[in-house]
Scaffold this active site. Structure first.
Site, PDB file in Angstrom:
ATOM      1  N   ASP A  93     -45.522  70.565   6.594  1.00 51.97           N
ATOM      2  CA  ASP A  93     -44.239  69.863   6.586  1.00 51.97           C
ATOM      3  C   ASP A  93     -44.004  69.304   7.987  1.00 51.97           C
ATOM      4  O   ASP A  93     -44.724  69.625   8.924  1.00 51.97           O
ATOM      5  CB  ASP A  93     -43.112  70.781   6.128  1.00 51.97           C
ATOM      6  CG  ASP A  93     -42.883  71.945   7.052  1.00 51.97           C
ATOM      7  OD1 ASP A  93     -43.450  71.938   8.160  1.00 51.97           O
ATOM      8  OD2 ASP A  93     -42.150  72.871   6.685  1.00 51.97           O
ATOM      9  N   ASP A 267     -43.235  73.893  -3.417  1.00 57.69           N
ATOM     10  CA  ASP A 267     -43.527  74.988  -2.483  1.00 57.69           C
ATOM     11  C   ASP A 267     -42.260  75.794  -2.304  1.00 57.69           C
ATOM     12  O   ASP A 267     -41.156  75.267  -2.483  1.00 57.69           O
ATOM     13  CB  ASP A 267     -43.968  74.450  -1.113  1.00 57.69           C
ATOM     14  CG  ASP A 267     -42.768  74.039  -0.269  1.00 57.69           C
ATOM     15  OD1 ASP A 267     -42.339  74.831   0.592  1.00 57.69           O
ATOM     16  OD2 ASP A 267     -42.216  72.934  -0.493  1.00 57.69           O
ATOM     17  N   CYS A 305     -49.117  90.971 -17.308  1.00 55.94           N
ATOM     18  CA  CYS A 305     -49.830  90.380 -16.161  1.00 55.94           C
ATOM     19  C   CYS A 305     -51.160  91.108 -15.947  1.00 55.94           C
ATOM     20  O   CYS A 305     -51.226  92.333 -16.042  1.00 55.94           O
ATOM     21  CB  CYS A 305     -48.961  90.485 -14.912  1.00 55.94           C
ATOM     22  SG  CYS A 305     -49.738  89.816 -13.434  1.00 55.94           S
ATOM     23  N   CYS A 307     -52.998  90.705 -13.050  1.00 54.61           N
ATOM     24  CA  CYS A 307     -53.345  90.601 -11.623  1.00 54.61           C
ATOM     25  C   CYS A 307     -53.838  91.949 -11.094  1.00 54.61           C
ATOM     26  O   CYS A 307     -53.701  92.988 -11.759  1.00 54.61           O
ATOM     27  CB  CYS A 307     -52.151  90.105 -10.793  1.00 54.61           C
ATOM     28  SG  CYS A 307     -50.917  91.362 -10.387  1.00 54.61           S
ATOM     29  N   CYS A 310     -51.078  94.673 -11.088  1.00 53.93           N
ATOM     30  CA  CYS A 310     -50.674  95.196 -12.397  1.00 53.93           C
ATOM     31  C   CYS A 310     -51.811  95.936 -13.106  1.00 53.93           C
ATOM     32  O   CYS A 310     -51.570  96.827 -13.919  1.00 53.93           O
ATOM     33  CB  CYS A 310     -50.143  94.062 -13.268  1.00 53.93           C
ATOM     34  SG  CYS A 310     -48.569  93.423 -12.642  1.00 53.93           S
TER      35      CYS A 310
END
Length: 370
Positions: A93, A267, A305, A307, A310
């Site tokens: 940015d 974002d 989930c 991931c 998890c």
């Protein structure tokens, strides 16, 4: 041209689309969520973990990296990619938002902004030319024009003056940009919450011919329905063949509503920030894992989930880590929240491809508790 953008599929029922954004560091499927790596790191995450969850582009912050360690040091290291060991895409940015929100005693003029560092109080000056020079040194794939981000609320006259400064600064950024073959510079549309100013800013900025465009100055405290109204005003005025980026927006509901209105890139620090406060995003809404209710809960954060967090850990264990101040707790919740958002983007893209985005939205909102 540093980037290429191709729209793959336009939703028949909404303004949503899927696309491919190609940068010097790879191909990005859009709509995309970009984890925020403010100080050349996504807080608590290693680059390998970001790759594991499917991140293809992350954010770096121009203001913070200029302040510390300094853009010239990063340039000496071989640029931001090499400095932080990330070989996929980076968007930086412009530093505009941070100058207006963090820095002390700022003084805005036509030339640029004089301000004091939030770290040590030292005096600094960033102009459009300086913001571009810093980002050229950092070597990001996508750079942002230096803009003035008006606060919310602000009056019409201030918003108009700010919008016009942003337009003149955008032109100066284009002239100052040195590395057009490897770095794409995006323009930013401002105008606060005033529809006519948003439309005027969209016309001003798109007339300059940037390779991509962002909508800035939203998600700064205004009600969400006003943010969506502003998108409905400006997105139709943004070129359909170029990427559209909604800056600083990343809650699941706002991502879905943004996509429906034609946004390609998002974002936000929300995912990582709330993770460090002990809050997990799950398919059933937010879970505040520090709460006593989870002290003996031996189920995963989110049963839906898959991931790393998890698959391997329970709410009770993660709560224990957070209560004990253990860093692993923050890492596990951060990984999960980012992974959850990456999978949300996958599902959104699938829903666009399959022409069922409105149904997906309704089902997701009902489960999440919006």
């Amino acid at each position: 041209m540093a980037i290429k953008f191709q729209v793959l599929k336009e939703c028949k029922r909404t303004g949503a689309r899927t696309g491919l954004l190609t940068t010097p560091h790879g191909v990005i499927n859009t709509p995309v969520f970009m984890p925020v790596g403010t100080q050349a790191t996504v807080k608590t995450m290693a680059p390998e973990e970001l790759k594991e969850m499917g991140a293809t582009i992350i954010l770096g912050n121009t203001y913070h990296l200029y302040m510390r360690p300094g853009h010239k040091l990063v340039e000496k290291a071989g640029g931001l990619h090499r400095f932080m060991n990330w070989d996929r895409s980076i968007l930086t940015d412009s530093g505009g938002f941070q100058v207006f929100s963090l820095a002390d005693l700022r003084d805005i003029s036509e030339e640029g902004v004089h301000f004091r560092s939030h770290i040590d109080g030292s005096r600094h000056f960033i102009s459009p030319e300086k913001a571009v020079e810093i980002q050229n040194s950092l070597g990001s794939d996508i750079m942002m024009a230096f803009d003035e981000c008006p606060p919310y609320p602000c009056d019409y006259d201030y918003a108009k003056k700010s919008m016009n400064i942003t337009a003149r600064w955008a032109e100066r950024c284009l002239k100052a940009h040195k590395n057009t073959e490897r770095q794409a510079l995006f323009g930013i549309i401002q105008g606060s919450v005033f529809k006519d100013l948003r439309r005027e800013s969209a016309r001003q900025i798109t007339s300059l011919g940037f390779p991509g465009y962002a909508v800035g100055g939203l998600s700064v405290g205004e009600p969400k329905d006003i943010m969506y109204e502003m998108l409905e005003e400006v997105v139709p005025l943004m070129p359909a063949d170029k990427p559209r980026y909604l800056m600083g927006v990343g809650s699941p509901d706002s991502i879905i509503e943004g996509v429906i209105r034609g946004i390609d890139m998002f974002d936000c620090v929300l995912q990582t920030r709330i993770a460090r406060n002990g809050t997990a995003m799950t398919s059933r809404g937010r879970v505040v894992i520090r709460n006593a209710a989870y002290a003996e809960d031996f189920s995963p954060l989110d049963p839906e989930c898959d991931c790393y967090t998890c698959t391997n850990y329970t709410k009770a264990y993660i709560r224990h880590l957070l209560k004990a101040g253990e860093i692993l707790g923050l890492r596990l919740t951060t990984f999960h929240n980012l992974y959850f958002t990456m999978r949300l983007m996958d599902k959104i893209r699938e829903a666009i491809e399959g022409d069922y985005l409105p149904e997906f939205r309704d089902e997701f909102f009902a489960k999440y508790g919006y």
